[in-house]
Design a protein around this motif. Sequence first.
Motif: not given
Length: 218
Positions: A118-120, A199-201, A205-206
């Motif tokens: 979820p973080v990348m 950006p993701q939604g 995220v990295v």
Amino acid sequence: MSDPILKMPETPESLEAPKPVPAWRAPLIAVVAIVVLAGVIYFMTRTGPDEDPGVAIETTETVGASMAGAVVDVAVSEEALASQPESIDLSTPEAAVRAYLDWTSYAYRIAQSRVALPVMSTYQEVRVDSYVQYNIQQGRLLDQTLKEITFGEPREDAERVHVPVSETWEYSYISIEDVGKVIDGPHTVSYDATYTVIPQGDDWVVDEVKATALGPVE
């Protein structure tokens, strides 16, 4: 061009009416069909659509580690498994970097890169998993703790944000065979790094990490 298929003329033998199926064979054919169908249903119920046959997580202290490599049994301590970060905050680029550091550290500690998905981005996911697999090939887990971090001024580039940081880590290598056994460390190292965040939604995220060590890395 392929050769044409020649159709042989029909002979009297080929025009002969088919022979009736003996009465004893019909029930046998039905039984075989039922057995085959039962086997297919059993197989489908054993492997659900959400299962990944390459990764096996058990409730014991051993987890199966595999995404880019072969399945390997890895001994992980209960303490390491219980060290999962409490939450994920991806509301800002800086928060996303902090979440990335927390969750990838946990992924390295338990040899499961997917917990940090979820973080990348998918691009960075491949790089993180490659490092997990590399450590497994070396017979070790990475147990790292962020000791200090300082954020610089972020720089925007189209839809990307580049976040510079200075960070200091303490780390050790843990055996994948003997639960919780330290085989090297602890060590300390500092980095100057830049995290590219996208950006993701509604989240960030990295997507990429570039880091330069300010000293030797064991």
